[in-house]
Write a protein that holds these residues in place. Sequence first.
Motif, PDB file in Angstrom:
ATOM      1  N   SER A  44       0.853  -1.204   0.000  1.00  0.00           N
ATOM      2  CA  SER A  44       0.000   0.000   0.000  1.00  0.00           C
ATOM      3  C   SER A  44       0.883   1.246   0.000  1.00  0.00           C
ATOM      4  CB  SER A  44      -0.928  -0.014   1.204  1.00  0.00           C
ATOM      5  OG  SER A  44      -0.180  -0.179   2.387  1.00  0.00           O
ATOM      6  N   ALA A  46       0.382   4.272  -1.085  1.00  0.00           N
ATOM      7  CA  ALA A  46      -0.267   5.544  -0.741  1.00  0.00           C
ATOM      8  C   ALA A  46      -0.273   5.766   0.772  1.00  0.00           C
ATOM      9  CB  ALA A  46      -1.686   5.584  -1.294  1.00  0.00           C
ATOM     10  N   VAL A  47      -0.518   4.695   1.539  1.00  0.00           N
ATOM     11  CA  VAL A  47      -0.543   4.822   2.998  1.00  0.00           C
ATOM     12  C   VAL A  47       0.845   5.167   3.524  1.00  0.00           C
ATOM     13  CG1 VAL A  47      -0.912   3.553   5.148  1.00  0.00           C
ATOM     14  CG2 VAL A  47      -2.520   3.289   3.258  1.00  0.00           C
ATOM     15  N   ILE A  49       3.342   6.606   1.886  1.00  0.00           N
ATOM     16  CA  ILE A  49       3.693   7.967   1.467  1.00  0.00           C
ATOM     17  C   ILE A  49       2.944   8.985   2.329  1.00  0.00           C
ATOM     18  CG2 ILE A  49       3.501   9.631  -0.436  1.00  0.00           C
ATOM     19  CD1 ILE A  49       4.095   7.242  -2.321  1.00  0.00           C
ATOM     20  N   GLY A  50       1.671   8.732   2.610  1.00  0.00           N
ATOM     21  CA  GLY A  50       0.899   9.638   3.454  1.00  0.00           C
ATOM     22  C   GLY A  50       1.460   9.736   4.855  1.00  0.00           C
ATOM     23  N   LEU A  51       1.826   8.592   5.444  1.00  0.00           N
ATOM     24  CA  LEU A  51       2.427   8.610   6.779  1.00  0.00           C
ATOM     25  C   LEU A  51       3.767   9.341   6.785  1.00  0.00           C
ATOM     26  CD1 LEU A  51       1.665   4.998   8.071  1.00  0.00           C
ATOM     27  CD2 LEU A  51       0.773   7.139   8.979  1.00  0.00           C
ATOM     28  N   THR A  52       4.550   9.108   5.748  1.00  0.00           N
ATOM     29  CA  THR A  52       5.841   9.790   5.647  1.00  0.00           C
ATOM     30  C   THR A  52       5.641  11.298   5.567  1.00  0.00           C
ATOM     31  OG1 THR A  52       6.739   7.855   4.517  1.00  0.00           O
ATOM     32  CG2 THR A  52       7.987   9.907   4.328  1.00  0.00           C
ATOM     33  N   ALA A  53       4.710  11.743   4.728  1.00  0.00           N
ATOM     34  CA  ALA A  53       4.432  13.177   4.600  1.00  0.00           C
ATOM     35  C   ALA A  53       3.934  13.741   5.932  1.00  0.00           C
ATOM     36  CB  ALA A  53       3.414  13.424   3.498  1.00  0.00           C
ATOM     37  N   PHE A  54       3.097  12.991   6.624  1.00  0.00           N
ATOM     38  CA  PHE A  54       2.559  13.424   7.909  1.00  0.00           C
ATOM     39  C   PHE A  54       3.673  13.649   8.932  1.00  0.00           C
ATOM     40  CE2 PHE A  54       0.765  12.347  12.117  1.00  0.00           C
ATOM     41  CZ  PHE A  54      -0.202  13.337  12.191  1.00  0.00           C
TER      42      PHE A  54
END
Length: 197
Positions: A44, A46-47, A49-54
């Motif tokens: 996954s 997207a998950v 990448i989203g956590l990394t950006a967060f």
Amino acid sequence: MPSPDSAIIFNLFLIYSPLFAVDGDLIAWLRMAIQWLATHIRESPAVVIGLTAFLIFPAIAIVGSLLRLASARPANQPALASGHPAPHAPGFAPTSSDQVGLLEFTHHRAAPFPIRHGIVRIGREKDNDVHLDDPSVHRYHAVIERTTDAEFHVVYIGDPEGNGVRVNGRRVQRARLSGGEILDIGSTKLRFTLTSA
């Protein structure tokens, strides 16, 4: 079994970890985090990448704020009542026979703002040399520059469709100042005068 990608990343981290004085518990935690990332990025992305950006964006914002604070001007330079220092251009030091421009509010009893050399920025943002708390003024509205020929010019740098700069009631994009002019910047009136240094 860790993937080859996570092993490479972890080995690079181990090489550089002495630079960061990392202890063993943190290294074990980072090894688990890297293995988790390597495993789940394929399942996954997207998950992950989203956590990394967060996690990364707040750190970038904090570093940016610290850099902006670190680049603040020293408080021991001459200033208007607003507390903004006069600019100093490297390589140009006025002599005692040079004239100094003075910028003063017509409706306030603030100390005149000296313009000896360089460029003085005028606008609503607090990082301008002359900060005007006026909603009719652009964030970066105008500059007064002193040329190498010891002439002063006012230049409008705001939106071409904006309210501009008026010198003695006449709207201008750029005008030479010789002393005694009234500058209308938004609804604020400033008087420009010349004096001996």
